[in-house]
Design an enzyme around this catalytic site. Structure first.
Site, short mmCIF file in Angstrom:
data_model
loop_
_atom_site.label_atom_id
_atom_site.label_comp_id
_atom_site.label_asym_id
_atom_site.label_seq_id
_atom_site.Cartn_x
_atom_site.Cartn_y
_atom_site.Cartn_z
N PHE A 1 0.85 -1.18 0.00
CA PHE A 1 0.00 0.00 0.00
C PHE A 1 0.88 1.23 0.00
CE2 PHE A 1 0.72 -1.35 4.31
CZ PHE A 1 1.04 -0.17 4.99
N SER A 2 0.36 2.31 -0.47
CA SER A 2 1.12 3.56 -0.46
C SER A 2 0.15 4.72 -0.36
CB SER A 2 1.96 3.68 -1.74
OG SER A 2 1.11 3.78 -2.87
#
Length: 95
Positions: free
Chosen positions: A9-10
């Site tokens: 995730f970012s």
């Protein structure tokens, strides 16, 4: 808000962001047994994440799941999916 994932995730996150849970759901890890509405307890000082389910309930849910089959069938990503081990085993390439 807490984010718990076995994927990457970012971006901007607020609250607990817990990633790369292993063993992954696709390999039959306990994360695959979690359903909407289950209570998850996050204890950051103790480094623990628990779901409020009995071992029997988790085993029962996992036994009812179909075997994971990737929808990526060609290209380098399919080779990765077929040959790279779980993050729990180091995410290394095996021949």
């Amino acid at each position: 808000m807490a984010l718990i994932t076995d994927g990457r995730f970012s971006g901007a996150t607020k609250g607990a962001a817990i990633g790369h849970i292993s063993p992954e759901a696709a390999s039959g890890g306990p994360l695959a047994a979690v359903k909407e509405g289950d209570t998850i307890v996050i204890d950051i000082p103790e480094h623990r994440i628990d779901v409020d389910l009995s071992d029997e309930e988790i085993k029962g849910r996992l036994s009812q799941l179909p075997e994971f089959e990737s929808n990526i069938k060609t290209g380098y990503l399919s080779r990765y999916a077929e040959r790279v081990t779980s993050a729990g085993k180091g995410a290394v390439f095996e021949k």
